[in-house]
Design a protein around this motif. Structure first.
Motif, PDB file in Angstrom:
ATOM      1  N   GLU A  28       0.834  -1.212   0.000  1.00 36.33           N
ATOM      2  CA  GLU A  28       0.000   0.000   0.000  1.00 36.33           C
ATOM      3  C   GLU A  28       0.861   1.251   0.000  1.00 36.33           C
ATOM      4  O   GLU A  28       0.545   2.231  -0.670  1.00 36.33           O
ATOM      5  CB  GLU A  28      -0.946   0.001   1.198  1.00 36.33           C
ATOM      6  CG  GLU A  28      -2.086  -0.982   1.059  1.00 36.33           C
ATOM      7  CD  GLU A  28      -3.007  -1.017   2.263  1.00 36.33           C
ATOM      8  OE1 GLU A  28      -2.602  -0.559   3.371  1.00 36.33           O
ATOM      9  OE2 GLU A  28      -4.135  -1.519   2.107  1.00 36.33           O
ATOM     10  N   ALA A  29       1.971   1.220   0.740  1.00 37.14           N
ATOM     11  CA  ALA A  29       2.853   2.389   0.822  1.00 37.14           C
ATOM     12  C   ALA A  29       3.532   2.693  -0.512  1.00 37.14           C
ATOM     13  O   ALA A  29       3.863   3.846  -0.781  1.00 37.14           O
ATOM     14  CB  ALA A  29       3.906   2.164   1.907  1.00 37.14           C
ATOM     15  N   GLU A  30       3.724   1.680  -1.347  1.00 34.82           N
ATOM     16  CA  GLU A  30       4.318   1.920  -2.673  1.00 34.82           C
ATOM     17  C   GLU A  30       3.422   2.815  -3.517  1.00 34.82           C
ATOM     18  O   GLU A  30       3.902   3.559  -4.365  1.00 34.82           O
ATOM     19  CB  GLU A  30       4.570   0.604  -3.402  1.00 34.82           C
ATOM     20  CG  GLU A  30       5.719  -0.176  -2.829  1.00 34.82           C
ATOM     21  CD  GLU A  30       5.961  -1.476  -3.573  1.00 34.82           C
ATOM     22  OE1 GLU A  30       5.344  -1.700  -4.639  1.00 34.82           O
ATOM     23  OE2 GLU A  30       6.777  -2.270  -3.097  1.00 34.82           O
ATOM     24  N   GLY A  31       2.116   2.722  -3.310  1.00 35.88           N
ATOM     25  CA  GLY A  31       1.189   3.652  -3.936  1.00 35.88           C
ATOM     26  C   GLY A  31       0.743   3.351  -5.355  1.00 35.88           C
ATOM     27  O   GLY A  31       0.057   4.168  -5.958  1.00 35.88           O
ATOM     28  N   SER A  32       1.100   2.201  -5.919  1.00 33.97           N
ATOM     29  CA  SER A  32       0.731   1.921  -7.306  1.00 33.97           C
ATOM     30  C   SER A  32      -0.511   1.049  -7.453  1.00 33.97           C
ATOM     31  O   SER A  32      -1.205   1.134  -8.459  1.00 33.97           O
ATOM     32  CB  SER A  32       1.895   1.249  -8.046  1.00 33.97           C
ATOM     33  OG  SER A  32       2.943   2.169  -8.211  1.00 33.97           O
ATOM     34  N   PHE A  33      -0.765   0.190  -6.473  1.00 34.41           N
ATOM     35  CA  PHE A  33      -1.863  -0.764  -6.595  1.00 34.41           C
ATOM     36  C   PHE A  33      -2.640  -0.870  -5.294  1.00 34.41           C
ATOM     37  O   PHE A  33      -2.129  -0.560  -4.233  1.00 34.41           O
ATOM     38  CB  PHE A  33      -1.323  -2.156  -6.978  1.00 34.41           C
ATOM     39  CG  PHE A  33      -0.626  -2.177  -8.304  1.00 34.41           C
ATOM     40  CD1 PHE A  33      -1.342  -2.185  -9.484  1.00 34.41           C
ATOM     41  CD2 PHE A  33       0.759  -2.178  -8.379  1.00 34.41           C
ATOM     42  CE1 PHE A  33      -0.712  -2.196 -10.712  1.00 34.41           C
ATOM     43  CE2 PHE A  33       1.407  -2.192  -9.604  1.00 34.41           C
ATOM     44  CZ  PHE A  33       0.666  -2.197 -10.773  1.00 34.41           C
ATOM     45  N   ALA A  58      12.612   0.680 -13.979  1.00 31.74           N
ATOM     46  CA  ALA A  58      13.478   0.971 -12.840  1.00 31.74           C
ATOM     47  C   ALA A  58      13.219   2.383 -12.306  1.00 31.74           C
ATOM     48  O   ALA A  58      13.199   2.595 -11.089  1.00 31.74           O
ATOM     49  CB  ALA A  58      14.940   0.810 -13.225  1.00 31.74           C
ATOM     50  N   TRP A  59      13.021   3.337 -13.196  1.00 36.98           N
ATOM     51  CA  TRP A  59      12.703   4.700 -12.780  1.00 36.98           C
ATOM     52  C   TRP A  59      11.395   4.727 -11.980  1.00 36.98           C
ATOM     53  O   TRP A  59      11.320   5.330 -10.911  1.00 36.98           O
ATOM     54  CB  TRP A  59      12.593   5.582 -14.024  1.00 36.98           C
ATOM     55  CG  TRP A  59      12.056   6.951 -13.760  1.00 36.98           C
ATOM     56  CD1 TRP A  59      12.734   8.013 -13.238  1.00 36.98           C
ATOM     57  CD2 TRP A  59      10.722   7.393 -13.978  1.00 36.98           C
ATOM     58  NE1 TRP A  59      11.886   9.101 -13.129  1.00 36.98           N
ATOM     59  CE2 TRP A  59      10.644   8.743 -13.582  1.00 36.98           C
ATOM     60  CE3 TRP A  59       9.573   6.774 -14.482  1.00 36.98           C
ATOM     61  CZ2 TRP A  59       9.463   9.474 -13.659  1.00 36.98           C
ATOM     62  CZ3 TRP A  59       8.408   7.513 -14.564  1.00 36.98           C
ATOM     63  CH2 TRP A  59       8.371   8.845 -14.152  1.00 36.98           C
ATOM     64  N   LYS A  60      10.372   4.023 -12.470  1.00 40.67           N
ATOM     65  CA  LYS A  60       9.093   3.948 -11.767  1.00 40.67           C
ATOM     66  C   LYS A  60       9.257   3.225 -10.437  1.00 40.67           C
ATOM     67  O   LYS A  60       8.720   3.639  -9.412  1.00 40.67           O
ATOM     68  CB  LYS A  60       8.041   3.241 -12.612  1.00 40.67           C
ATOM     69  CG  LYS A  60       6.681   3.185 -11.940  1.00 40.67           C
ATOM     70  CD  LYS A  60       5.653   2.514 -12.826  1.00 40.67           C
ATOM     71  CE  LYS A  60       4.259   2.539 -12.271  1.00 40.67           C
ATOM     72  NZ  LYS A  60       4.106   2.322 -10.860  1.00 40.67           N
ATOM     73  N   ARG A  61      10.040   2.157 -10.435  1.00 37.27           N
ATOM     74  CA  ARG A  61      10.241   1.386  -9.215  1.00 37.27           C
ATOM     75  C   ARG A  61      10.943   2.212  -8.148  1.00 37.27           C
ATOM     76  O   ARG A  61      10.600   2.138  -6.971  1.00 37.27           O
ATOM     77  CB  ARG A  61      11.060   0.127  -9.531  1.00 37.27           C
ATOM     78  CG  ARG A  61      11.147  -0.825  -8.371  1.00 37.27           C
ATOM     79  CD  ARG A  61       9.792  -1.426  -8.093  1.00 37.27           C
ATOM     80  NE  ARG A  61       9.859  -2.265  -6.908  1.00 37.27           N
ATOM     81  CZ  ARG A  61       8.899  -2.352  -6.015  1.00 37.27           C
ATOM     82  NH1 ARG A  61       7.766  -1.706  -6.177  1.00 37.27           N
ATOM     83  NH2 ARG A  61       9.031  -3.106  -4.956  1.00 37.27           N
ATOM     84  N   ARG A  62      11.921   3.015  -8.534  1.00 36.80           N
ATOM     85  CA  ARG A  62      12.613   3.880  -7.571  1.00 36.80           C
ATOM     86  C   ARG A  62      11.616   4.824  -6.892  1.00 36.80           C
ATOM     87  O   ARG A  62      11.654   5.020  -5.679  1.00 36.80           O
ATOM     88  CB  ARG A  62      13.723   4.682  -8.255  1.00 36.80           C
ATOM     89  CG  ARG A  62      14.485   5.593  -7.291  1.00 36.80           C
ATOM     90  CD  ARG A  62      15.655   6.292  -7.949  1.00 36.80           C
ATOM     91  NE  ARG A  62      16.762   5.355  -8.073  1.00 36.80           N
ATOM     92  CZ  ARG A  62      17.237   4.893  -9.230  1.00 36.80           C
ATOM     93  NH1 ARG A  62      16.733   5.295 -10.373  1.00 36.80           N
ATOM     94  NH2 ARG A  62      18.227   4.043  -9.254  1.00 36.80           N
ATOM     95  N   GLY A  63      10.704   5.377  -7.654  1.00 41.03           N
ATOM     96  CA  GLY A  63       9.677   6.246  -7.077  1.00 41.03           C
ATOM     97  C   GLY A  63       8.774   5.496  -6.112  1.00 41.03           C
ATOM     98  O   GLY A  63       8.414   6.021  -5.050  1.00 41.03           O
ATOM     99  N   GLU A  64       8.389   4.272  -6.453  1.00 40.60           N
ATOM    100  CA  GLU A  64       7.555   3.463  -5.563  1.00 40.60           C
ATOM    101  C   GLU A  64       8.280   3.182  -4.249  1.00 40.60           C
ATOM    102  O   GLU A  64       7.694   3.270  -3.166  1.00 40.60           O
ATOM    103  CB  GLU A  64       7.182   2.140  -6.238  1.00 40.60           C
ATOM    104  CG  GLU A  64       6.219   2.294  -7.387  1.00 40.60           C
ATOM    105  CD  GLU A  64       6.043   1.018  -8.187  1.00 40.60           C
ATOM    106  OE1 GLU A  64       4.988   0.901  -8.827  1.00 40.60           O
ATOM    107  OE2 GLU A  64       6.952   0.153  -8.196  1.00 40.60           O
TER     108      GLU A  64
END
Length: 131
Positions: A28-33, A113-119
């Motif tokens: 949940e903290a990652e914010g994507s799903f 990887a760019w998206k994952r770093r933000g998550e």
């Protein structure tokens, strides 16, 4: 495949941080799903998440001073993450490392990887705030 790492100091003792690192809280903290289901198994916890027309399943394994999770069903070729904690000064150092591969042109792995770093940055910030 690309690897990313983020780190953050949390002004709370390791035991408090560890309690905040549940599988559901991390995803949940990652914010994507959105979390859609949780299943405890003999080998760990499985969490089903979804959003944007996608559904993914992650398998979580608890380790001493770390939580590991890996994508076991979903559109990516590979997504593995470790969130580790260690005492630092009067608090805790959280470090998240992730390996991601989309499959296809290398530029897609770079974008993933760019998206994952933000998550991961969002996740560590949310965990720090929760502690």
């Amino acid at each position: 495949m690309r690897e990313v790492e983020v780190s953050r100091f949390v002004d709370a003792p390791p035991a408090v941080v560890e309690r905040a690192l549940s599988p559901v809280a991390l995803l949940e903290a990652e914010g994507s799903f959105d979390v859609r289901g949780v299943e405890d198994t003999d080998t760990g916890t499985r969490v089903r998440v979804g959003g944007y027309g996608l559904e993914l399943v992650f398998a979580f394994t608890d380790r001493p001073d770390a939580v590991e999770y890996a994508l076991i069903a979903g559109p990516l070729e590979r997504l593995e993450t470790t969130v580790a904690w260690s005492p630092e000064n009067e608090g805790t150092r959280l470090t998240a490392r992730s390996a991601v591969a989309v499959g296809g042109p290398a530029v897609l792995d770079r974008l993933a990887a760019w998206k994952r770093r933000g998550e991961l940055r969002r996740a560590l910030a949310a965990i720090a705030e929760a502690c």
